[in-house]
Design an enzyme around this catalytic site. Structure first.
Site, PDB file in Angstrom:
ATOM      1  N   THR A   1       0.832  -1.196   0.000  1.00 17.50           N
ATOM      2  CA  THR A   1       0.000   0.000   0.000  1.00 17.50           C
ATOM      3  C   THR A   1       0.869   1.250   0.000  1.00 17.50           C
ATOM      4  O   THR A   1       1.820   1.352   0.772  1.00 17.50           O
ATOM      5  CB  THR A   1      -0.915   0.007   1.242  1.00 17.50           C
ATOM      6  OG1 THR A   1      -1.708  -1.177   1.195  1.00 17.50           O
ATOM      7  CG2 THR A   1      -1.808   1.237   1.274  1.00 17.50           C
TER       8      THR A   1
ATOM      9  N   CYS B   1      30.691   5.826  12.369  1.00 13.01           N
ATOM     10  CA  CYS B   1      30.888   5.046  13.586  1.00 13.01           C
ATOM     11  C   CYS B   1      30.205   3.699  13.446  1.00 13.01           C
ATOM     12  O   CYS B   1      29.008   3.628  13.249  1.00 13.01           O
ATOM     13  CB  CYS B   1      30.317   5.782  14.794  1.00 13.01           C
ATOM     14  SG  CYS B   1      31.140   7.339  15.089  1.00 13.01           S
TER      15      CYS B   1
END
Ligand SMILES: *Cc1c(COP(=O)(O)O)cnc(C)c1O
Length: 390
Positions: A247, A333
């Site tokens: 959808t 990181c």
């Protein structure tokens, strides 16, 4: 001076994400409330209105990149678009070949998908880049084999801003009868992109990089000359002409459409404005700290990107010391460890340089006042960091 001009912290990380433009939010709001219809349930007015909103958005996105409406597939973002393009095309053309060509400085959404393809038995060539982050077109040419299906090269790099020669790449792929995908997430809305002029067959873009909402994006899939065949990633109700079931996210899509329209409207002036501010930012810091160097290409680069190497100053320390300015380190990181950026390592195989580089991404809200403040504040902090070391 406007209130916004002096607001802190200053946001200079528009490559990571952009705020929703208030005009975009305005367009989205009704689709959360009264216009809540399912765009596939067009037997009644609720669905018809939702479907109209999706059609409008499709036109707006097609308009921004010179495509036709039927060639736009809505996704959850550029990560999904990249996955769909690479996995879908390589599966669909499996009887013709098994070879993909991409580049070492691509976004992880391309590199990790390429690794996945290798696990599935496909072959991948990763083109190297020079010290500016550019690929060698002769090397691209000579890397193409009988088994090559697809070339995927990003339009603009998200860390160093280097632009790819899209027209030249497109000419090569078209001439050799292979497909050309580009991750244009950082390029659309900032530089002119035209899928016809650039011979692009597939293109990924993301809403939240162009002042639209997060969690929505699009994949352009060429339908003529040549018609691209692509196995879907997502199976179900056959939405998006069978290429992406599920959808539709109508508020998000309406937002993305309006963001694309605004980007097209504002781009000529805004790109020049940001280029000017970006150059002032670099010149200002360079005047005070002559040792800094630009990462990336000196001229073939995004107008709003500035990545700089600050010799013997740890980027992480700079970021921590200046919480009033939001910019990023050249490193991503990964859990506890700070991994140096694969992009910076690709242009300079020097770990220290990768840890001593910072990236600015200017944007629609950026003012001259903010740039002036950043120049002084950052230069002071760099001096301070040097003093600490001495
Ligand atoms: C942000 C970004 C992506 C990922 O986009 P999402 O919509 O967040 O999935 C992919 N490629 C590039 C170049 C990007 O900058």
């Amino acid at each position: 001076m406007s209130e916004r001009a002096t607001a802190r912290p200053i946001y200079l990380d528009h490559h990571a994400t952009t705020p929703i433009d208030p005009r975009v939010l305005e367009v989205m709001l009704p689709y959360f409330t009264q216009e809540f219809g399912n765009a596939s349930s067009k037997d009644h007015i609720f669905g018809a209105r939702a479907s109209d909103a999706v059609d409008t958005a499709r036109q707006q996105i097609a308009g921004l990149i010179g495509a036709r409406e039927a060639e736009i597939v809505f996704t959850s973002g550029a990560t999904e678009s990249n996955n769909t393009a690479l996995l879908g095309v390589m599966e669909s053309y499996a009887d013709r070949g098994d070879h993909l060509i991409t580049c070492v400085t691509e976004h992880k959404a391309i590199l990790d998908t390429a690794t996945r393809l290798e696990h599935l038995g496909k072959r991948v060539t990763y083109l190297p880049v020079d010290r500016f982050g550019s690929i060698d077109l002769d090397l691209l040419r000579s890397s193409i084999t009988e088994k090559t299906i697809l070339v995927s090269i990003m339009a603009a790099n998200n860390e160093i801003g280097t632009l790819a020669p899209l027209v030249e790449i497109g000419k090569i792929t078209r001439e050799r009868g292979i497909l050309f995908h580009t991750d244009a997430t950082q390029a659309v809305g900032n530089i002119a992109i035209n899928v016809e002029r650039m011979y692009i067959d597939l293109l990924s873009l993301s809403s939240h990089k162009i002042y639209g909402p997060k969690g929505v994006g699009a994949l352009y899939v060429r339908r003529r000359n040549p018609r691209v065949l692509m196995t879907p990633l997502m199976w179900g109700g056959g939405h998006e002409r069978g290429l992406r079931s599920g959808t539709l996210n109508v508020p998000g899509i309406a937002g993305l459409g309006h963001a694309a329209k605004l980007a097209q409207l504002l781009m000529p002036k805004e790109s020049e404005r940001l280029r000017g501010l970006r150059d002032q930012l670099f010149a200002g810091i360079k005047e005070r700290v002559p040792a800094i160097e630009i990462n990336g290409h000196p001229s073939d680069r995004l107008p709003h990107n500035l990545s700089i190497f600050v010799p013997s100053v740890e980027a992480k320390g700079l970021v921590v010391a200046t919480p009033d300015i939001a910019f990023s380190t050249g490193a991503a990181c990964t859990s506890e460890r700070v991994e140096p950026s694969h992009v910076l390592l690709a242009i300079h195989p020097d770990q220290a340089r990768a840890h001593q580089s910072i990236r600015f991404g200017l944007g629609r809200s950026t003012t001259l006042d903010e740039i002036n403040y950043t120049v002084v504040r950052l230069s002071d902090e760099i001096f301070h960091a040097h003093r600490l070391r001495a």
